[in-house]
Every structure is written in structure tokens, then in C-alpha cells.
Design a protein around this motif. Sequence first.
Motif, PDB file in Angstrom:
ATOM      1  N   SER A 177       0.676  -1.356  -0.129  1.00  0.00           N
ATOM      2  CA  SER A 177       0.079   0.181   0.152  1.00  0.00           C
ATOM      3  C   SER A 177       0.566   1.556   0.278  1.00  0.00           C
ATOM      4  O   SER A 177       0.444   2.423   0.015  1.00  0.00           O
ATOM      5  CB  SER A 177      -1.352  -0.278   1.189  1.00  0.00           C
ATOM      6  N   PHE A 178       2.100   0.870  -0.154  1.00  0.00           N
ATOM      7  CA  PHE A 178       2.816   2.145  -0.263  1.00  0.00           C
ATOM      8  C   PHE A 178       2.834   2.700  -1.445  1.00  0.00           C
ATOM      9  O   PHE A 178       3.733   2.426  -2.688  1.00  0.00           O
ATOM     10  CB  PHE A 178       4.411   2.002   0.238  1.00  0.00           C
ATOM     11  N   ASP A 179       3.111   4.222  -2.022  1.00  0.00           N
ATOM     12  CA  ASP A 179       2.516   4.795  -2.861  1.00  0.00           C
ATOM     13  C   ASP A 179       4.544   5.886  -3.034  1.00  0.00           C
ATOM     14  O   ASP A 179       4.554   6.427  -4.675  1.00  0.00           O
ATOM     15  CB  ASP A 179       2.088   5.577  -3.416  1.00  0.00           C
ATOM     16  N   GLY A 180       5.770   4.901  -2.297  1.00  0.00           N
ATOM     17  CA  GLY A 180       6.490   6.220  -2.279  1.00  0.00           C
ATOM     18  C   GLY A 180       6.624   7.341  -0.973  1.00  0.00           C
ATOM     19  O   GLY A 180       7.810   6.990  -0.941  1.00  0.00           O
ATOM     20  N   THR A 181       5.053   7.393  -0.981  1.00  0.00           N
ATOM     21  CA  THR A 181       5.390   8.604   0.434  1.00  0.00           C
ATOM     22  C   THR A 181       4.861   8.077   1.675  1.00  0.00           C
ATOM     23  O   THR A 181       5.225   8.715   2.098  1.00  0.00           O
ATOM     24  CB  THR A 181       4.738  10.224  -0.312  1.00  0.00           C
TER      25      THR A 181
END
Length: 247
Positions: A144-148
Motif C-alpha cells: 500500500s506504499f506509494d513512495g511517500t
Amino acid sequence: MKILIVGGTGLIGTKTGDILRRQGHEVIAASPRSGVNTITGEGLKEAMSGVHTVIDLANSPSFEDNAVLEFFETSGRNIHATEAAAGVSHHVALSIVGIERTPANGYFRAKLAQERLIKAAGIPYTIIRSTQFMEFLPGIADSSFDGTSIRLSPGLFQPIAADDVAAFVADIALEPPRNGAIEIAGPERAPFNEIVDRFLKAVGDGRHVVCDPEAAYFGGKVESHSLVPLGEARNGHIGMNEWLSRR
């Protein structure tokens, strides 16, 4: 009692087998590594000889929609045909709470197909529907991590420790077949985003969790009660704090 655990060398299979062996049962842990392949049928007949109960914990090596559906349908048909020939008295399968409530999730659709095959096979059965395992919280956060930030639904979540799952599976395997489903869950229920945030803080992971009602969970939208039991369930006793202390 002689019990065959398909997927017996995995997380839940290993723990379940240990419990049943301590209780004096003869347990066969079946997996491709032990020469039992539910997709090709290799070794199934020999492994199931004289078996009273089959516990099906097999899982697909691929989570792609078509591949996972083909896995559970092929594996299920091979298992049930061999069970019928061997005179197996109880088929126990581990499934997931709420799979019919998140139809956009391809893995959930495949588990529903597996359940339909079980019901149609003619072997006395019990389906155990479990909430998500605490052991999968790191993977959920990563996916669920979008990079930020980690974007998660505020829908309710009730994760269960693998030790509790194994204890329930072992107990239910020794009970008479239900010809229906039993639901199991962890002892604590809270919004999905809050539980994952609590876990990350406990393990020192500084990533930020964002509450997003539109966030997908492995391709499917999570509504308020998509992932928790709606009625009666057997609740485990290992809460998040105790589980974290065991890690």
C-alpha cells in the motif's frame, strides 16, 4: 487419527501439524517438496491412503487473477477426486472472511471458487474463514506504499495471529464436519489504517499512514465491514501487543 495436511510445510501447516502431533495424531505434511503435487496429482493417492481427515492449506505460487483461479480449481478437483477414492471422512479448508464482499479482488474470487468446489464434492467438510494474519501486516504496508505514504481504508480490520489460526484449525479438524463455514478472527477490531499505523510505530517504521476511504486492498475497495465477521466467530486470544512481543 491419520491426518493429511496439504501445504503442511507452510506457516499455518507447520504450526497445525506440530499441535496435532503433540496430541498423538499421525500427521502427513504434504507439499511439492515432499513429492505431493495437487496440480499434477503426483503423490496424492499414496499420501491419502488410510487418511481420515484432509486439511487443505495449499496456496497458489502466483497471485495473478487467472493463475490463482486455475490453481485453486485444479488443485481442488484433484484433491476431492482422490479423497472420494480414499474414503476420506472430513475435508477441512482454510479460506478468508468476507471474500464475497470484495468481488474486485481476484484472489478472493479464486477462494470463492475453491469453496464452491468443496461444497459440490460430496465429501463432508468444514470451511474455516479467517481474517488476515498479523504476520502479513508488513506485506500489507509495503503493498500500500506509494513512495511517500501508506494509503489504507478506514474499514474495520481484525487481524489474527498465526498461532491462533493453527490452534483453531487443529481443533476444528478433530470436530465433526459442519458442512458449512466457521469464521475465526483476532481479539481486537479497529480501522484498517489505525492497526497498520500501530504496527509500524511499534516496529520503528517511520512511514506515514494516510486514511483513504478509496484505497484499494489488493485490487478491491474495502467497505466498513468488508474484512471482518458479520456474525458469530471464534476469536483468538493473542492481541497485537502479545504478538509483537513474540516477534
